[in-house]
Design a protein around this motif. Sequence first.
Motif, mmCIF file in Angstrom:
data_model
loop_
_atom_site.group_PDB
_atom_site.id
_atom_site.type_symbol
_atom_site.label_atom_id
_atom_site.label_comp_id
_atom_site.label_asym_id
_atom_site.label_seq_id
_atom_site.Cartn_x
_atom_site.Cartn_y
_atom_site.Cartn_z
ATOM 1 N N ALA A 198 0.836 -1.212 0.000
ATOM 2 C CA ALA A 198 0.000 0.000 0.000
ATOM 3 C C ALA A 198 0.868 1.258 0.000
ATOM 4 O O ALA A 198 0.571 2.236 -0.709
ATOM 5 C CB ALA A 198 -0.924 -0.017 1.218
ATOM 6 N N ALA A 199 1.963 1.244 0.764
ATOM 7 C CA ALA A 199 2.867 2.401 0.793
ATOM 8 C C ALA A 199 3.539 2.606 -0.556
ATOM 9 O O ALA A 199 3.745 3.746 -0.993
ATOM 10 C CB ALA A 199 3.916 2.206 1.897
ATOM 11 N N TYR A 200 3.865 1.493 -1.215
ATOM 12 C CA TYR A 200 4.475 1.585 -2.549
ATOM 13 C C TYR A 200 3.510 2.231 -3.539
ATOM 14 O O TYR A 200 3.894 3.135 -4.309
ATOM 15 C CB TYR A 200 4.874 0.188 -3.026
ATOM 16 C CG TYR A 200 5.166 0.101 -4.502
ATOM 17 C CD1 TYR A 200 6.356 0.600 -5.024
ATOM 18 C CD2 TYR A 200 4.235 -0.469 -5.380
ATOM 19 C CE1 TYR A 200 6.617 0.531 -6.389
ATOM 20 C CE2 TYR A 200 4.492 -0.548 -6.734
ATOM 21 C CZ TYR A 200 5.680 -0.042 -7.232
ATOM 22 O OH TYR A 200 5.928 -0.106 -8.577
ATOM 23 N N HIS A 201 2.254 1.800 -3.528
ATOM 24 C CA HIS A 201 1.285 2.376 -4.470
ATOM 25 C C HIS A 201 1.061 3.867 -4.176
ATOM 26 O O HIS A 201 0.837 4.662 -5.102
ATOM 27 C CB HIS A 201 -0.025 1.604 -4.415
ATOM 28 C CG HIS A 201 0.062 0.244 -5.061
ATOM 29 N ND1 HIS A 201 0.421 0.077 -6.381
ATOM 30 C CD2 HIS A 201 -0.135 -1.002 -4.565
ATOM 31 C CE1 HIS A 201 0.437 -1.211 -6.687
ATOM 32 N NE2 HIS A 201 0.109 -1.885 -5.592
ATOM 33 N N SER A 202 1.119 4.265 -2.910
ATOM 34 C CA SER A 202 1.008 5.696 -2.587
ATOM 35 C C SER A 202 2.195 6.469 -3.158
ATOM 36 O O SER A 202 2.040 7.610 -3.609
ATOM 37 C CB SER A 202 0.938 5.893 -1.063
ATOM 38 O OG SER A 202 -0.302 5.445 -0.564
ATOM 39 N N ALA A 203 3.384 5.852 -3.119
ATOM 40 C CA ALA A 203 4.556 6.512 -3.702
ATOM 41 C C ALA A 203 4.389 6.672 -5.211
ATOM 42 O O ALA A 203 4.751 7.718 -5.772
ATOM 43 C CB ALA A 203 5.813 5.707 -3.381
ATOM 44 N N VAL A 204 3.853 5.645 -5.870
ATOM 45 C CA VAL A 204 3.584 5.757 -7.311
ATOM 46 C C VAL A 204 2.600 6.901 -7.574
ATOM 47 O O VAL A 204 2.774 7.700 -8.510
ATOM 48 C CB VAL A 204 3.029 4.427 -7.862
ATOM 49 C CG1 VAL A 204 2.567 4.598 -9.316
ATOM 50 C CG2 VAL A 204 4.072 3.328 -7.765
#
Length: 344
Positions: A198-204
């Motif tokens: 989820a944190a990765y997708h927020s970074a994207v």
Amino acid sequence: MIEPTPEQVLMRDSLVQLLGDGVARTRSAGEAWPRIDRAPWADIAGAGWPGLLVPEASGGWGGTALDMVMLLEGAAATLAPEPLPAVLAIAPLLAACESAAAAALLGQLVSGEAIVLMAESGAFPLSHEAGFVLFDAHWADEVICAEGEGDAFRLVAVPAADLADAPLRRTIDGSGQRVFSLPAGAGLELARGCRAEAAYHSAVNRLRLGAAASLMGLVRGALALTIDYLGVRTQFGQPIGSFQALQHRAASLHVAHTAGWALVCEAALSVGGEKEGIACAMVKAKASSTARDVLKDCVQMHGAIGFSDEYALAPLFRRAVTLASAFGTSQVCLGEIGSLPRCA
């Protein structure tokens, strides 16, 4: 229309002053490519900018996504070659990993000791190679890569030196790009599991939002150059800006920029909410198409000098082309919108 606060104006003006003549640095970097000048980045990090979105508890400023877009839109037309937008967007990801390895890397990023970038997963549209795509690759010291999904998801940090075998390709704006694959188990693990995913997708999402803000800044810069040109270029004994057809065309471009910038601000307000993913994908798609159309019209209205390397419009156009392709083209983002949940 959302207007910047007095504090955001001061921050934006301070950053623009710090970045200085980015056009000259971009041209110098082009001549020295792929070698880079680290001195400006040391000044940027010394002023604390990489920590803008990092929580105060992790040594950052605790800024918001709206702060980020106000800064990036204002700074885009300086054409500074340093990868500040990408670093700003991914710094909170390291804070969210909650691991000792990520905390150590975040410390290096905030201090300027290391430039940490994140690779996109999947194939680049102009490449037939599957794997990871890294923009601004010649600046990176450490590269964050994501593998798997769900409980098998993991984030790893890979030293850029380990990717040296992957060809470094020069992009149209003079930056660098690598397309590479990782051997199984490579890299230092930063986090794993659904929370890390989820944190990765927020970074994207933040990368897309930052690119959209920068695209709108490039559009604003191109419009300013075009309006100036219409006032000084003469034909039949009068400025071409006095011709009604060109006035209407310039007005349409201004409306396109105003509408695009309003969408960027609205998308920034969605960050952290249920519609963050769909809003950031939509605004990246719209900003990419708007920048393409407006910059093309600006080049045409400049006549033959629009593509000249010596004229200021050409590097704006080339940066816009590269940004429109990074972090999801219009086609990729529009394709994802249909599959993203309307509410998380």
